[in-house]
Design a protein around this motif. Structure first.
Motif, PDB file in Angstrom:
ATOM      1  N   LEU A  44      13.446  47.693  32.610  1.00  0.00           N
ATOM      2  CA  LEU A  44      14.522  46.702  32.511  1.00  0.00           C
ATOM      3  C   LEU A  44      15.707  47.237  31.711  1.00  0.00           C
ATOM      4  O   LEU A  44      16.859  46.978  32.052  1.00  0.00           O
ATOM      5  CB  LEU A  44      14.003  45.407  31.879  1.00  0.00           C
ATOM      6  CG  LEU A  44      13.002  44.630  32.733  1.00  0.00           C
ATOM      7  CD1 LEU A  44      12.444  43.459  31.944  1.00  0.00           C
ATOM      8  CD2 LEU A  44      13.634  44.166  34.029  1.00  0.00           C
ATOM      9  N   LEU A  45      15.433  47.995  30.669  1.00  0.00           N
ATOM     10  CA  LEU A  45      16.483  48.579  29.857  1.00  0.00           C
ATOM     11  C   LEU A  45      17.326  49.533  30.699  1.00  0.00           C
ATOM     12  O   LEU A  45      18.552  49.454  30.706  1.00  0.00           O
ATOM     13  CB  LEU A  45      15.892  49.311  28.653  1.00  0.00           C
ATOM     14  CG  LEU A  45      16.886  50.034  27.760  1.00  0.00           C
ATOM     15  CD1 LEU A  45      17.832  49.045  27.095  1.00  0.00           C
ATOM     16  CD2 LEU A  45      16.153  50.855  26.711  1.00  0.00           C
ATOM     17  N   SER A  47      17.536  49.647  33.942  1.00  0.00           N
ATOM     18  CA  SER A  47      18.178  48.914  35.030  1.00  0.00           C
ATOM     19  C   SER A  47      19.451  48.243  34.540  1.00  0.00           C
ATOM     20  O   SER A  47      20.474  48.271  35.222  1.00  0.00           O
ATOM     21  CB  SER A  47      17.244  47.839  35.584  1.00  0.00           C
ATOM     22  OG  SER A  47      16.132  48.432  36.195  1.00  0.00           O
ATOM     23  N   SER A  48      19.403  47.650  33.347  1.00  0.00           N
ATOM     24  CA  SER A  48      20.600  46.981  32.822  1.00  0.00           C
ATOM     25  C   SER A  48      21.680  47.992  32.464  1.00  0.00           C
ATOM     26  O   SER A  48      22.864  47.698  32.595  1.00  0.00           O
ATOM     27  CB  SER A  48      20.231  46.120  31.612  1.00  0.00           C
ATOM     28  OG  SER A  48      19.819  46.924  30.538  1.00  0.00           O
ATOM     29  N   LEU A  49      21.301  49.188  32.034  1.00  0.00           N
ATOM     30  CA  LEU A  49      22.287  50.224  31.719  1.00  0.00           C
ATOM     31  C   LEU A  49      22.984  50.705  32.978  1.00  0.00           C
ATOM     32  O   LEU A  49      24.184  50.940  32.985  1.00  0.00           O
ATOM     33  CB  LEU A  49      21.620  51.398  30.999  1.00  0.00           C
ATOM     34  CG  LEU A  49      21.174  51.152  29.568  1.00  0.00           C
ATOM     35  CD1 LEU A  49      20.445  52.380  29.033  1.00  0.00           C
ATOM     36  CD2 LEU A  49      22.353  50.793  28.678  1.00  0.00           C
ATOM     37  N   SER A  50      22.236  50.855  34.072  1.00  0.00           N
ATOM     38  CA  SER A  50      22.831  51.339  35.306  1.00  0.00           C
ATOM     39  C   SER A  50      23.732  50.278  35.944  1.00  0.00           C
ATOM     40  O   SER A  50      24.698  50.606  36.618  1.00  0.00           O
ATOM     41  CB  SER A  50      21.759  51.801  36.281  1.00  0.00           C
ATOM     42  OG  SER A  50      20.970  50.719  36.695  1.00  0.00           O
ATOM     43  N   ILE A  51      23.438  49.009  35.731  1.00  0.00           N
ATOM     44  CA  ILE A  51      24.273  47.935  36.279  1.00  0.00           C
ATOM     45  C   ILE A  51      25.605  47.859  35.528  1.00  0.00           C
ATOM     46  O   ILE A  51      26.658  47.686  36.123  1.00  0.00           O
ATOM     47  CB  ILE A  51      23.541  46.580  36.205  1.00  0.00           C
ATOM     48  CG1 ILE A  51      22.362  46.572  37.179  1.00  0.00           C
ATOM     49  CG2 ILE A  51      24.469  45.416  36.489  1.00  0.00           C
ATOM     50  CD1 ILE A  51      21.459  45.370  37.042  1.00  0.00           C
ATOM     51  N   SER A  52      25.552  48.036  34.210  1.00  0.00           N
ATOM     52  CA  SER A  52      26.772  47.921  33.406  1.00  0.00           C
ATOM     53  C   SER A  52      27.670  49.152  33.514  1.00  0.00           C
ATOM     54  O   SER A  52      28.825  49.119  33.137  1.00  0.00           O
ATOM     55  CB  SER A  52      26.422  47.662  31.938  1.00  0.00           C
ATOM     56  OG  SER A  52      25.703  48.747  31.413  1.00  0.00           O
ATOM     57  N   SER A  53      27.170  50.266  34.047  1.00  0.00           N
ATOM     58  CA  SER A  53      27.981  51.488  34.179  1.00  0.00           C
ATOM     59  C   SER A  53      28.858  51.465  35.397  1.00  0.00           C
ATOM     60  O   SER A  53      28.667  50.899  36.356  1.00  0.00           O
ATOM     61  CB  SER A  53      27.072  52.716  34.260  1.00  0.00           C
ATOM     62  OG  SER A  53      26.339  52.836  33.071  1.00  0.00           O
TER      63      SER A  53
END
Length: 53
Positions: A44-45, A47-53
């Motif tokens: 999840l960590l 995944s959230s980093l790749s979405i915000s990039s």
């Protein structure tokens, strides 16, 4: 009297997890649960980093 989660647990302490195509057999439910939750948190960590990039 036993709590509901204790009643739902199998008599065997053996557990099998399948995560990221990797199958592991554990001799203790608590170790398996800890590994599974840690893997989900990392997923999840990232995944959230790749979405915000």
């Amino acid at each position: 009297m036993l709590a509901i989660p204790e009643l739902a647990m199998p008599k065997s302490r053996k557990a099998t997890t399948v995560c990221n195509g990797r199958r592991e057999v554990w001799t203790d439910h608590e170790e398996a649960k800890e590994y599974f939750l840690e893997t989900i948190i990392v997923f999840l960590l990232f995944s959230s980093l790749s979405i915000s990039s």
